[in-house]
Design an enzyme around this catalytic site. Structure first.
Site, PDB file in Angstrom:
ATOM      1  N   ALA A 258      27.993  -2.954  34.420  1.00 31.60           N
ATOM      2  CA  ALA A 258      27.021  -2.187  33.646  1.00 31.60           C
ATOM      3  C   ALA A 258      27.427  -2.240  32.177  1.00 31.60           C
ATOM      4  O   ALA A 258      28.505  -2.731  31.827  1.00 31.60           O
ATOM      5  CB  ALA A 258      26.984  -0.744  34.145  1.00 31.60           C
ATOM      6  N   MET A 259      26.570  -1.716  31.325  1.00 32.50           N
ATOM      7  CA  MET A 259      26.899  -1.687  29.896  1.00 32.50           C
ATOM      8  C   MET A 259      28.129  -0.795  29.701  1.00 32.50           C
ATOM      9  O   MET A 259      28.297   0.215  30.375  1.00 32.50           O
ATOM     10  CB  MET A 259      25.726  -1.135  29.097  1.00 32.50           C
ATOM     11  CG  MET A 259      24.549  -2.078  29.090  1.00 32.50           C
ATOM     12  SD  MET A 259      23.154  -1.449  28.148  1.00 32.50           S
ATOM     13  CE  MET A 259      23.549  -2.058  26.520  1.00 32.50           C
TER      14      MET A 259
ATOM     15  N   LYS B   5      33.074  -5.722  29.880  1.00 35.94           N
ATOM     16  CA  LYS B   5      32.868  -7.129  30.264  1.00 35.94           C
ATOM     17  C   LYS B   5      33.294  -8.063  29.136  1.00 35.94           C
ATOM     18  O   LYS B   5      33.945  -9.067  29.371  1.00 35.94           O
ATOM     19  CB  LYS B   5      31.392  -7.400  30.586  1.00 35.94           C
ATOM     20  CG  LYS B   5      30.867  -6.687  31.792  1.00 35.94           C
ATOM     21  CD  LYS B   5      29.409  -7.039  32.033  1.00 35.94           C
ATOM     22  CE  LYS B   5      28.517  -6.709  30.874  1.00 35.94           C
ATOM     23  NZ  LYS B   5      28.495  -5.282  30.498  1.00 35.94           N
TER      24      LYS B   5
ATOM     25  N   CYS C 245      25.313   6.326  37.356  1.00 37.36           N
ATOM     26  CA  CYS C 245      25.055   6.025  38.764  1.00 37.36           C
ATOM     27  C   CYS C 245      23.559   6.200  39.038  1.00 37.36           C
ATOM     28  O   CYS C 245      22.834   6.818  38.261  1.00 37.36           O
ATOM     29  CB  CYS C 245      25.894   6.928  39.673  1.00 37.36           C
ATOM     30  SG  CYS C 245      25.320   8.625  39.763  1.00 37.36           S
TER      31      CYS C 245
ATOM     32  N   CYS D 127      29.599  11.568  36.291  1.00 39.59           N
ATOM     33  CA  CYS D 127      29.862  12.382  37.485  1.00 39.59           C
ATOM     34  C   CYS D 127      31.038  11.831  38.295  1.00 39.59           C
ATOM     35  O   CYS D 127      31.467  12.463  39.263  1.00 39.59           O
ATOM     36  CB  CYS D 127      28.619  12.442  38.364  1.00 39.59           C
ATOM     37  SG  CYS D 127      28.279  10.898  39.219  1.00 39.59           S
TER      38      CYS D 127
ATOM     39  N   ASP E   9      29.343 -15.056  27.270  1.00 38.73           N
ATOM     40  CA  ASP E   9      29.146 -13.612  27.269  1.00 38.73           C
ATOM     41  C   ASP E   9      27.642 -13.329  27.261  1.00 38.73           C
ATOM     42  O   ASP E   9      26.851 -14.170  26.858  1.00 38.73           O
ATOM     43  CB  ASP E   9      29.826 -13.001  26.034  1.00 38.73           C
ATOM     44  CG  ASP E   9      29.951 -11.487  26.144  1.00 38.73           C
ATOM     45  OD1 ASP E   9      30.126 -10.984  27.280  1.00 38.73           O
ATOM     46  OD2 ASP E   9      29.883 -10.804  25.110  1.00 38.73           O
ATOM     47  N   GLU E  10      27.266 -12.153  27.708  1.00 36.49           N
ATOM     48  CA  GLU E  10      25.846 -11.759  27.774  1.00 36.49           C
ATOM     49  C   GLU E  10      25.030 -12.775  28.582  1.00 36.49           C
ATOM     50  O   GLU E  10      23.914 -13.135  28.219  1.00 36.49           O
ATOM     51  CB  GLU E  10      25.247 -11.618  26.357  1.00 36.49           C
ATOM     52  CG  GLU E  10      25.976 -10.642  25.456  1.00 36.49           C
ATOM     53  CD  GLU E  10      25.746  -9.177  25.800  1.00 36.49           C
ATOM     54  OE1 GLU E  10      24.969  -8.895  26.736  1.00 36.49           O
ATOM     55  OE2 GLU E  10      26.375  -8.325  25.165  1.00 36.49           O
ATOM     56  N   CYS E  11      25.620 -13.223  29.689  1.00 31.26           N
ATOM     57  CA  CYS E  11      25.012 -14.316  30.467  1.00 31.26           C
ATOM     58  C   CYS E  11      23.686 -13.930  31.118  1.00 31.26           C
ATOM     59  O   CYS E  11      22.942 -14.804  31.552  1.00 31.26           O
ATOM     60  CB  CYS E  11      26.000 -14.829  31.513  1.00 31.26           C
ATOM     61  SG  CYS E  11      26.441 -13.565  32.728  1.00 31.26           S
TER      62      CYS E  11
ATOM     63  N   CYS F  92      30.311   6.573  36.053  1.00 33.34           N
ATOM     64  CA  CYS F  92      29.301   7.496  35.531  1.00 33.34           C
ATOM     65  C   CYS F  92      30.019   8.785  35.118  1.00 33.34           C
ATOM     66  O   CYS F  92      31.159   9.027  35.518  1.00 33.34           O
ATOM     67  CB  CYS F  92      28.296   7.765  36.647  1.00 33.34           C
ATOM     68  SG  CYS F  92      27.022   8.960  36.226  1.00 33.34           S
TER      69      CYS F  92
HETATM   70 ZN    ZN Z   1      26.409   9.962  38.228  1.00 34.80          ZN
END
Ligand code: ZN
Length: 205
Positions: free
Chosen positions: A10-11, A15, A190, A155, A95-97, A153
């Site tokens: 994820a962002m 990565k 999430c 949480c 990168d950024e594939c 996330c």
């Molecule tokens: Zn969450």
């Protein structure tokens, strides 16, 4: 035989830092890495003293390196042939594939197989609606090795959604797939936290 690798996350999952550390590992062993990046995300580019555009791969934790930009219409096999005239290429890191076209992913697979050059692609899995990018989809189909760069996330669960937000702080679920932005526009989370934002019409904190 060389492989096509897809490392997705994820962002904000570091990565790009991973991509640059992998490049460093190759360089330490005396190998030459061709660092490339699709032209879609040009936020970190700048003009040098001669007015030439410089493309940069830049991580949030401060690592950065100059890269060659790959235009959307470009054939990477041809670009590699040009690169090889002036440089050895022992490995390719992209990168950024997610912004590669399907054809370009196929070209990278070809390069791994026929030129025997390992190709490591780092990028997002899905967009702000949890749909695969065309480049990501083709990588899932063609990569020899697939691994996840994990992040959490708020949480504590694994972040898998790149939630997009409007200027009013409301979560956005419609619009163009590609809209370049950083922390002001995106937050990885999430799926459940994302759903709660959508259902309750809450703004992000
Ligand atoms: Zn969450």
């Amino acid at each position: 035989m060389a492989k096509l690798y897809y490392k997705y996350g994820a962002m904000g999952s570091s990565k790009t830092a991973n991509a640059l550390m992998t490049r460093f590992n190759y360089m330490e062993k005396g190998a030459t890495v061709w660092l490339i990046k699709p032209e879609t995300d040009t936020r970190d580019d700048y003009n040098d003293e001669n007015g030439n555009r410089v493309t940069v791969v830049k991580s949030r934790i401060g690592l950065s390196a100059v890269a060659d930009v790959i235009k959307q219409s470009e054939n990477i096999c041809n670009a590699l042939a040009v690169k090889k005239k002036t440089s050895v290429v022992d490995a390719i890191i992209c990168d950024e594939c997610q912004f590669l076209t399907e054809e370009q992913v196929e070209q990278l697979k070809y390069i791994a197989e026929y030129d025997n050059i390992p190709v490591l692609c780092f990028g997002l899995r899905s967009d702000f609606r949890t749909k695969l990018f065309p480049g990501s989809a083709r990588l899932f189909e063609l990569a020899d090795s697939i691994s996840e760069v994990k992040s959490v996330c708020k949480c504590g669960k694994k972040a898998i959604v790149n939630a997009r937000f409007g200027s009013d702080g409301q979560v956005v679920t419609e619009g163009a797939q590609v809209e370049i932005g950083g922390n002001e526009k995106y937050e990885s989370m999430c799926w459940k936290c994302w759903q709660e934002l959508i259902e309750n019409g809450k703004t992000r904190k």
